[in-house]
Design an enzyme around this catalytic site. Structure first.
Site, short mmCIF file in Angstrom:
data_model
loop_
_atom_site.label_atom_id
_atom_site.label_comp_id
_atom_site.label_asym_id
_atom_site.label_seq_id
_atom_site.Cartn_x
_atom_site.Cartn_y
_atom_site.Cartn_z
N GLU A 1 -2.60 -9.15 2.45
CA GLU A 1 -3.08 -9.75 3.70
C GLU A 1 -4.59 -9.69 3.84
O GLU A 1 -5.15 -10.36 4.70
CB GLU A 1 -2.40 -9.07 4.90
CG GLU A 1 -2.92 -7.70 5.27
CD GLU A 1 -2.36 -6.56 4.44
OE1 GLU A 1 -2.55 -5.40 4.85
OE2 GLU A 1 -1.75 -6.81 3.37
N HIS B 1 -3.67 -4.79 -0.75
CA HIS B 1 -3.32 -5.45 0.51
C HIS B 1 -3.36 -6.97 0.33
O HIS B 1 -4.45 -7.56 0.38
CB HIS B 1 -4.29 -5.04 1.62
CG HIS B 1 -4.12 -3.63 2.08
ND1 HIS B 1 -3.25 -3.28 3.09
CD2 HIS B 1 -4.71 -2.49 1.67
CE1 HIS B 1 -3.30 -1.98 3.29
NE2 HIS B 1 -4.19 -1.47 2.44
N CYS C 1 0.84 -1.19 0.00
CA CYS C 1 0.00 0.00 0.00
C CYS C 1 0.88 1.25 0.00
O CYS C 1 1.63 1.48 -0.94
CB CYS C 1 -1.00 -0.03 1.15
SG CYS C 1 -2.36 1.16 0.93
#
Length: 209
Positions: free
Chosen positions: A184, A182, A81
């Site tokens: 994750e 992202h 990011c």
């Protein structure tokens, strides 16, 4: 087992990144300690919030020089990011220009789109030469951002996405990788991408056999 240092410079929402990298098969340490970072196989730079605030946090702990050193030494590095954005030369937010780490030329500027921020799942367009998107080149990833880079750094492999116009979704520059989205928060596709990154670490291939 491979070890990843997640750079701790005061960024928020890093626990999900730590858990995702652990789930991808690495030991993780959240730290700003140089000895612990030097002992790791990979360095992950998270980033949320304003470009200027992230740069201030990194500079406060010497993270800017650390990141340049890892890049120049060709050690595995991953920015997420705003962690991608600060790898560029500068960020421009609300008329304020902030100097970045400068691994790559170009500026991060406001997205030109009817709806900002860009929030949600978007498909990426990855070149066939991408190692980062091996096995997930046609998948969707989770984005939350109002700013992006659009200028392809020389000599890199760039993956794009579209929100209003086209922007850089990811960069692969040798052992330095970065994602605007992202991983994750990107479910199975993000997990595969993190495994792809860990798989590039020296000795990682041998460790799996």
């Amino acid at each position: 087992m491979s070890t990843v240092a997640v750079l701790d410079y005061g960024a928020g929402n890093v626990r999900s990144a730590v858990r995702a990298v652990e789930a991808a098969g690495a030991e993780v340490v959240l730290t700003a300690d140089r000895s612990a970072i030097d002992a790791a196989d990979g360095l992950l730079v998270p980033g949320v919030g304003a470009y200027s605030a992230v740069m201030a946090g990194l500079t406060r702990i010497g993270g800017d020089e650390l990141i340049r050193s890892w890049h120049e030494s060709q050690r595995p590095l991953l920015g997420i990011c705003v962690g991608l954005q600060v790898f560029f030369a500068r960020g421009e937010e609300h008329g304020v220009k902030t100097e970045g780490i400068g691994l790559w030329p170009g500026a991060v500027t406001a997205l030109e789109a009817p709806v900002v921020p860009h929030m949600g799942w978007s498909q990426v367009s990855a070149p066939t030469s991408s190692r980062m998107f091996d096995g997930v080149a046609e998948e969707r990833f989770y984005f939350v951002h109002s700013y992006a880079a659009t200028e392809t750094p020389p000599g890199t492999v760039v993956t794009t996405a579209t929100h209003g116009g086209s922007f850089i979704a990811a960069v692969e520059d040798g052992t330095t990788w970065a994602a605007q989205f992202h991983p994750e928060k990107s479910a199975d596709a993000g997990a595969r991408l993190l495994r792809n990154w860990i798989g590039t670490f020296p000795g990682a291939g041998a460790a799996r056999h």
